[in-house]
Design a protein around this motif. Structure first.
Motif, short mmCIF file in Angstrom:
data_model
loop_
_atom_site.label_atom_id
_atom_site.label_comp_id
_atom_site.label_asym_id
_atom_site.label_seq_id
_atom_site.Cartn_x
_atom_site.Cartn_y
_atom_site.Cartn_z
N PHE A 259 -3.65 11.79 -11.20
CA PHE A 259 -3.15 10.44 -10.96
C PHE A 259 -4.02 9.39 -11.64
CE2 PHE A 259 -2.66 6.50 -8.59
CZ PHE A 259 -1.30 6.32 -8.71
N THR A 260 -5.33 9.49 -11.48
CA THR A 260 -6.21 8.47 -12.06
C THR A 260 -6.19 8.51 -13.58
OG1 THR A 260 -8.14 9.92 -11.79
CG2 THR A 260 -7.71 8.32 -10.04
N GLU B 169 7.76 4.79 -12.05
CA GLU B 169 7.94 6.11 -12.68
C GLU B 169 6.78 7.04 -12.31
OE1 GLU B 169 7.96 8.14 -17.10
OE2 GLU B 169 8.63 6.06 -16.94
N LEU B 170 5.57 6.54 -12.37
CA LEU B 170 4.39 7.34 -12.02
C LEU B 170 4.40 7.71 -10.54
CD1 LEU B 170 1.66 8.59 -12.83
CD2 LEU B 170 0.61 6.37 -12.30
N ILE B 171 4.81 6.79 -9.69
CA ILE B 171 4.89 7.08 -8.25
C ILE B 171 5.91 8.20 -8.03
CG2 ILE B 171 5.51 6.16 -5.97
CD1 ILE B 171 2.81 5.11 -7.16
N ALA C 163 0.83 -1.21 0.00
CA ALA C 163 0.00 0.00 0.00
C ALA C 163 0.86 1.25 0.00
CB ALA C 163 -0.90 0.01 1.23
N LEU C 164 0.41 2.21 -0.78
CA LEU C 164 0.97 3.57 -0.77
C LEU C 164 -0.17 4.47 -0.32
CD1 LEU C 164 3.27 5.64 -1.79
CD2 LEU C 164 1.78 5.86 -3.77
N TYR C 165 0.03 5.11 0.83
CA TYR C 165 -0.97 6.05 1.35
C TYR C 165 -0.44 7.45 1.06
CZ TYR C 165 -2.40 1.92 3.97
OH TYR C 165 -2.80 0.66 4.33
N VAL D 270 5.00 11.72 -6.21
CA VAL D 270 5.71 12.18 -5.01
C VAL D 270 6.27 13.60 -5.22
CG1 VAL D 270 7.76 11.77 -3.58
CG2 VAL D 270 6.23 9.87 -4.18
N SER D 271 6.76 13.88 -6.40
CA SER D 271 7.41 15.17 -6.65
C SER D 271 6.43 16.32 -6.89
CB SER D 271 8.34 15.05 -7.86
OG SER D 271 7.60 14.85 -9.04
#
Length: 150
Positions: free
Chosen positions: A97-98, A127-129, A81-83, A133-134
């Motif tokens: 994101f979606t 890559e998308l994560i 999981a990434l919260y 994050v940035s």
């Protein structure tokens, strides 16, 4: 899956072998793209990325002794999981994101309010994560957080 760890390395070392490499890569992706002002630490029994009290003395409104949370990663029973609190608080970021997700991953997006679930380690779009994050600086997160509290 409850893991008792004092630091991220200890956390990752307790994961099942088949998750360790992907989880370490996820952690490194976050660290490589995390804007200045956030810190990595253990948070809520997970690896967390927070705005420390030195930068935001008020802390988290639910418990001001805790720093302001932003991102957490965890190994749950059936998924990694990434919260990401930013996608929960900012509809524009969620929309970005979606929309971007299918361009990076062939599997269906499994997402809750702030939780992105990856059932297979090969399906994590690193890559998308990194891009996600940035997208939000510590100052932008503080401003968004304070706006949503009112």
């Amino acid at each position: 899956m409850k893991i008792n760890a004092n630091n991220p390395g200890e956390y990752i070392s307790q994961l099942p072998d088949e998750r360790q490499e992907a989880f370490q890569k996820l952690r490194q992706t976050i660290l490589d793209h995390l804007p200045e002002g956030f810190e990595e630490r253990m948070s809520y029994g997970m690896i967390g990325y927070v705005v420390p009290h030195e930068r935001y003395p008020a802390g988290y409104h639910c418990d001001p002794k805790l720093p302001l949370p932003f991102i957490n990663i965890a190994s749950q029973k059936n998924f990694i999981a990434l919260y990401h609190m930013g996608i929960y608080a900012d509809p524009d970021l969620m929309e970005w994101f979606t929309t971007a997700y299918p361009l990076h991953c062939k599997t269906r997006l499994d997402i809750g309010k702030s939780c992105i679930r990856f059932k297979k380690v090969n399906d994590i779009p690193f890559e998308l994560i990194g891009q996600l994050v940035s997208k939000v600086t510590a100052e932008e997160w503080i401003q968004c957080y304070e706006t949503r509290l009112r």
